[in-house]
Write an enzyme that holds these catalytic residues in place. Sequence first.
Site, PDB file in Angstrom:
ATOM      1  N   GLU A 162       0.703  -1.086   0.203  1.00  0.00           N
ATOM      2  CA  GLU A 162       0.056  -0.081   0.053  1.00  0.00           C
ATOM      3  C   GLU A 162       0.823   1.240  -0.125  1.00  0.00           C
ATOM      4  O   GLU A 162       0.523   2.119  -0.721  1.00  0.00           O
ATOM      5  CB  GLU A 162      -0.989   0.139   1.266  1.00  0.00           C
ATOM      6  CG  GLU A 162      -2.125   1.099   1.249  1.00  0.00           C
ATOM      7  CD  GLU A 162      -3.073   0.730   2.680  1.00  0.00           C
ATOM      8  OE1 GLU A 162      -4.241   1.040   2.281  1.00  0.00           O
ATOM      9  OE2 GLU A 162      -2.564   0.290   3.370  1.00  0.00           O
ATOM     10  N   GLN A 219      -7.424  -5.925   6.978  1.00  0.00           N
ATOM     11  CA  GLN A 219      -8.653  -4.910   7.124  1.00  0.00           C
ATOM     12  C   GLN A 219      -9.909  -5.397   7.876  1.00  0.00           C
ATOM     13  O   GLN A 219      -9.978  -6.814   7.655  1.00  0.00           O
ATOM     14  CB  GLN A 219      -9.001  -4.167   5.910  1.00  0.00           C
ATOM     15  CG  GLN A 219      -7.902  -3.432   5.198  1.00  0.00           C
ATOM     16  CD  GLN A 219      -8.087  -1.986   5.826  1.00  0.00           C
ATOM     17  OE1 GLN A 219      -8.269  -1.763   7.061  1.00  0.00           O
ATOM     18  NE2 GLN A 219      -7.453  -0.978   5.008  1.00  0.00           N
ATOM     19  N   ARG A 262     -12.287  -9.409   7.469  1.00  0.00           N
ATOM     20  CA  ARG A 262     -12.981  -9.135   6.204  1.00  0.00           C
ATOM     21  C   ARG A 262     -12.402 -10.477   5.342  1.00  0.00           C
ATOM     22  O   ARG A 262     -11.395 -10.826   5.149  1.00  0.00           O
ATOM     23  CB  ARG A 262     -12.638  -7.905   5.587  1.00  0.00           C
ATOM     24  CG  ARG A 262     -13.428  -7.657   4.332  1.00  0.00           C
ATOM     25  CD  ARG A 262     -13.559  -6.098   4.056  1.00  0.00           C
ATOM     26  NE  ARG A 262     -12.201  -5.385   3.866  1.00  0.00           N
ATOM     27  CZ  ARG A 262     -12.227  -4.024   3.804  1.00  0.00           C
ATOM     28  NH1 ARG A 262     -13.131  -3.459   3.580  1.00  0.00           N
ATOM     29  NH2 ARG A 262     -11.050  -3.510   3.542  1.00  0.00           N
ATOM     30  N   ARG A 273      -2.755 -18.998  20.251  1.00  0.00           N
ATOM     31  CA  ARG A 273      -2.694 -20.408  20.385  1.00  0.00           C
ATOM     32  C   ARG A 273      -1.540 -20.882  21.516  1.00  0.00           C
ATOM     33  O   ARG A 273      -1.921 -21.804  22.112  1.00  0.00           O
ATOM     34  CB  ARG A 273      -2.160 -21.288  19.068  1.00  0.00           C
ATOM     35  CG  ARG A 273      -3.299 -21.269  18.132  1.00  0.00           C
ATOM     36  CD  ARG A 273      -2.923 -22.398  17.112  1.00  0.00           C
ATOM     37  NE  ARG A 273      -3.761 -22.645  16.120  1.00  0.00           N
ATOM     38  CZ  ARG A 273      -3.680 -22.220  14.916  1.00  0.00           C
ATOM     39  NH1 ARG A 273      -2.474 -21.970  14.359  1.00  0.00           N
ATOM     40  NH2 ARG A 273      -4.900 -22.745  13.979  1.00  0.00           N
TER      41      ARG A 273
END
Length: 490
Positions: free
Chosen positions: A247, A380, A399, A446
């Site tokens: 990005e 995101q 998402r 975990r």
Amino acid sequence: MDNALGPNEYRQSPQDIAAEQAVLGAIFFDVNSVSAMAAAQAILEPNDFYRQAHQTIFKAMSQLVDEQRPIDMLTLQDKLNSMQQLENVGGMVYLSELSESTASAANLRHYADIVHEKSVLRRMIETLTHTMTIAYNGSEDSENLLEELGRQLDNLAENRGDDSLRQIKEVLREFQSNLDNAAENDNDVVGLATGYPDLDHLTHGFREDQMIVIGARPAVGKTAFVLNVAKNAAKSEKVPVVVFSLEMGAVDLVTRLVAAEGAIDANHLTTGQMTSNDWQSLTLAMQSLANMKIYLDDTPGIRINQISAKLRKLEKDLLSDMTEEQRDANPHPLGMVIIDYLGLIESTNTESRQQAVSEISRSIKKLAKELHTPILALAQLSRGVEQRQDKRPILSDLRESGSIEQDADIVAFLYREDYYRDEGEDGNGNDEETAVPIEVILEKNRAGARGTARLMFNKPTFKFSPMAPGYRQDDAPAGGHADVSSGAGW
């Protein structure tokens, strides 16, 4: 080219018929043929044999084992007759030759490794030849062709017939060694320290093989957070750290790193309106960062196979710069990998974005295990979090794919109370506050407990810091959250 094949020249496919016969003969020779067959099946499958007759005989032996029958001349003859294949494999004469083989059952694994190695080479040739044909035809673009080739070669590498079942006593020795090393530590961090004690207390440090997902809504500070973690690991642990930014450009990343390391307002670095203190801090920050092994890649639309290839090459380069003693002590020198962010990685899977992200997520987890390094992947969150009264993220807010939650060893979310105070529709927060509390919420862990670590985020400098001792809710900006999970500093 002197070594090129002429039009009438032919190269024989890789094969070792003697080794194939030795495998089958060793199974015959062993008094416990079922045990020998199990050892062979751990490494080989029928198609690994070059000769069709040997493939058929191995299949027949496998079926006898499945039927809980011994493997000898009579049972094998009967099975091949039922398959109508006895004459095709050479009849009883050839079976007698195999049964009288002098191959030692003790060397069966050695013979099987040879057979499998030749099989892998044949499959590699087949894969490359097929790819060359498509390349000559020009029916596929180069990126798709390279990705498919990489996937097929990866599949070959993953299925090398390694009978790596380990007895528990062997694993116990490794467990004991790890426990002894942990006991010698003065703290509970056994992996890479992030530089934030509250967070390290929950995670015990980020460890090799782990896939760590960091999720947040846009502009909360997840890129700044992982850059701080990368800087801290490279500086304190002195390990190589790789950042793939899909990005932001590399210069923008460095701007944030310099700002955080030097505690300099990033706006000053962007506009050049620097104070004398800024210049002094800049010099020290650049010297500090230059000594760190941080590698940046800002290739837009990168694919997961390209990430894999770049990391393998870097690992190879790092190993080549090490002494033999250093390589023996640390055969996997990569300290940490960061991917910003998962949703921007491109895939050839066109069925759905959800399936594409699932495939990418699985690949990242496999890559972490292959390189024995923690991989931090940013993600995101859906807008659904904005509709709730309590806007702290939960796992279902990830998402595009539930497989991210399944594949990850740690899923952490960033949450800032100020982000939702006096905000617009998209939640840009209150810009008047420069240093604000931020929560790192571990919703999945975990290797440890779930909980929340609380840090301070200086927005102008993009710097994350541990919460100051004695900091209390009364000192926080209005609307701050007082619930304590990790406990330190609150």
